[in-house]
Design a protein around this motif. Structure first.
Motif, PDB file in Angstrom:
ATOM      1  N   ALA A   1       0.836  -1.200   0.000  1.00 32.58           N
ATOM      2  CA  ALA A   1       0.000   0.000   0.000  1.00 32.58           C
ATOM      3  C   ALA A   1       0.874   1.255   0.000  1.00 32.58           C
ATOM      4  CB  ALA A   1      -0.930   0.009   1.211  1.00 32.58           C
ATOM      5  N   ALA A   2       0.284   2.338  -0.503  1.00 38.74           N
ATOM      6  CA  ALA A   2       0.939   3.645  -0.477  1.00 38.74           C
ATOM      7  C   ALA A   2      -0.015   4.651   0.146  1.00 38.74           C
ATOM      8  CB  ALA A   2       1.324   4.084  -1.881  1.00 38.74           C
ATOM      9  N   ALA A   3       0.547   5.661   0.769  1.00 46.15           N
ATOM     10  CA  ALA A   3      -0.249   6.748   1.341  1.00 46.15           C
ATOM     11  C   ALA A   3       0.115   8.041   0.623  1.00 46.15           C
ATOM     12  CB  ALA A   3       0.030   6.882   2.835  1.00 46.15           C
TER      13      ALA A   3
ATOM     14  N   LEU B   1       0.010   9.762   9.169  1.00 42.64           N
ATOM     15  CA  LEU B   1       0.543   8.548   8.551  1.00 42.64           C
ATOM     16  C   LEU B   1       0.304   7.322   9.421  1.00 42.64           C
ATOM     17  CD1 LEU B   1       3.882   9.867   7.001  1.00 42.64           C
ATOM     18  CD2 LEU B   1       1.786   9.222   5.807  1.00 42.64           C
TER      19      LEU B   1
ATOM     20  N   MET C   1      -3.125   6.294   8.600  1.00 45.79           N
ATOM     21  CA  MET C   1      -3.146   5.683   7.276  1.00 45.79           C
ATOM     22  C   MET C   1      -2.583   4.263   7.311  1.00 45.79           C
ATOM     23  SD  MET C   1      -2.062   8.878   4.842  1.00 45.79           S
ATOM     24  CE  MET C   1      -3.355   9.812   4.006  1.00 45.79           C
ATOM     25  N   GLY C   2      -1.552   4.079   8.129  1.00 52.56           N
ATOM     26  CA  GLY C   2      -0.982   2.745   8.268  1.00 52.56           C
ATOM     27  C   GLY C   2      -1.980   1.770   8.870  1.00 52.56           C
TER      28      GLY C   2
ATOM     29  N   SER D   1      -4.584   0.908   6.312  1.00 56.84           N
ATOM     30  CA  SER D   1      -4.048  -0.048   5.358  1.00 56.84           C
ATOM     31  C   SER D   1      -4.075  -1.462   5.923  1.00 56.84           C
ATOM     32  CB  SER D   1      -2.607   0.345   4.996  1.00 56.84           C
ATOM     33  OG  SER D   1      -1.964  -0.672   4.269  1.00 56.84           O
TER      34      SER D   1
ATOM     35  N   SER E   1      -0.382  -3.444   3.362  1.00 58.99           N
ATOM     36  CA  SER E   1       0.793  -3.224   4.200  1.00 58.99           C
ATOM     37  C   SER E   1       1.492  -1.972   3.668  1.00 58.99           C
ATOM     38  CB  SER E   1       1.729  -4.431   4.136  1.00 58.99           C
ATOM     39  OG  SER E   1       2.878  -4.231   4.917  1.00 58.99           O
ATOM     40  N   LEU E   2       1.512  -0.924   4.483  1.00 54.31           N
ATOM     41  CA  LEU E   2       2.014   0.371   4.011  1.00 54.31           C
ATOM     42  C   LEU E   2       3.512   0.305   3.714  1.00 54.31           C
ATOM     43  CD1 LEU E   2       0.996   3.230   3.451  1.00 54.31           C
ATOM     44  CD2 LEU E   2       1.685   3.856   5.762  1.00 54.31           C
ATOM     45  N   ARG E   3       3.854   0.525   2.452  1.00 61.11           N
ATOM     46  CA  ARG E   3       5.254   0.476   2.023  1.00 61.11           C
ATOM     47  C   ARG E   3       5.783   1.837   1.579  1.00 61.11           C
ATOM     48  NH1 ARG E   3       6.097  -4.873   0.270  1.00 61.11           N
ATOM     49  NH2 ARG E   3       5.043  -6.243   1.771  1.00 61.11           N
TER      50      ARG E   3
ATOM     51  N   ALA F   1       5.039   6.240   1.339  1.00 59.17           N
ATOM     52  CA  ALA F   1       4.288   7.406   1.800  1.00 59.17           C
ATOM     53  C   ALA F   1       4.858   8.642   1.114  1.00 59.17           C
ATOM     54  CB  ALA F   1       4.378   7.546   3.315  1.00 59.17           C
TER      55      ALA F   1
END
Length: 225
Positions: A111-113, A127, A130-131, A134, A140-142, A144
């Motif tokens: 995932a991206a934010a 963030l 956002m994490g 996700s 899975s936030l990778r 940002a």
């Protein structure tokens, strides 16, 4: 109510269930049996919501593996089955729902934010939210990326959004988290913001990406039964 020791011991006995029944599933049901009915009801509400979110995210994967396709099929079947009594779901139903969710979450997508904020906004807190969003939606936030005080800029000219575009075009992400759809549409843009948002979502969808806006979604732990 039986003590945990009794439950675990019973779960390990050969006469507790069919010998082909996986040990992990027997232990899971034993743990679930230790919950009070209201605890199981709360767990079911959370997991049904999370299951729906995971299905929506993973359904965007362009070429799912046979394992993911099967897990999605089983999850959709589970979505159609409601507990007979939402306030007192059975141990078996609660454990089955948990298994379907775990089968899906093995296939989390990157995932991206993206943020477009004013200078003084606390990005760490944003963030972090956002994490969590996700994680609750099979991501899975990778990455940002953000732009500071560039609300008036066309989206395509913002440096942060350009990085998001690269991730999307390179198929590096399957989920995009944004604070609000309003951040994606400059106030002075002549076109209808809702129409522009649909265009962005359509483009992301063609890339196999789901977009989630924090401003217009419930936490994945609440809501549906």
């Amino acid at each position: 109510m039986a003590t945990p020791t009794v439950e675990y011991t019973a779960a390990l006995k050969s006469d507790f269930s069919h010998p082909d029944h996986p040990l992990l599933e027997r232990l899971r049901e034993a743990l679930t049996a230790e919950q009070w009915p209201d605890e199981r009801a709360a767990s079911v509400r959370v997991n049904r919501r999370r299951l729906a979110e995971a299905v929506e995210t993973l359904s965007c994967v362009p070429s799912p593996s046979p394992v993911l396709a099967y897990a999605l099929w089983r999850a959709r079947q589970m979505e159609l089955i409601l507990p007979a009594d939402p306030d007192c779901p059975t141990v078996k139903y609660t454990a089955s729902l948990s298994r379907r969710l775990e089968e899906l979450l093995v296939h989390r997508v990157a995932a991206a934010a993206y943020t477009c904020t004013r200078e003084r906004v606390d990005l760490d807190t944003l963030l972090e939210r956002m994490g969590r969003a996700s994680e609750e939606r099979a991501g899975s936030l990778r990455f940002a990326h953000g732009d500071r005080s560039l609300h008036d800029w066309p989206l395509s000219e913002r440096p942060g959004w350009q990085r998001i575009q690269h991730h999307a075009q390179d198929r590096q992400i399957g989920l995009l988290i944004v604070g609000s759809a309003d951040e994606l549409v400059p106030p002075a843009q002549p076109r209808d913001p809702a129409w522009e948002r649909q265009n962005i979502q359509a483009w992301l969808g063609n890339c196999g990406i789901r977009m989630v806006c924090l401003a217009d979604c419930l936490p994945a732990g609440g809501g549906a039964r």
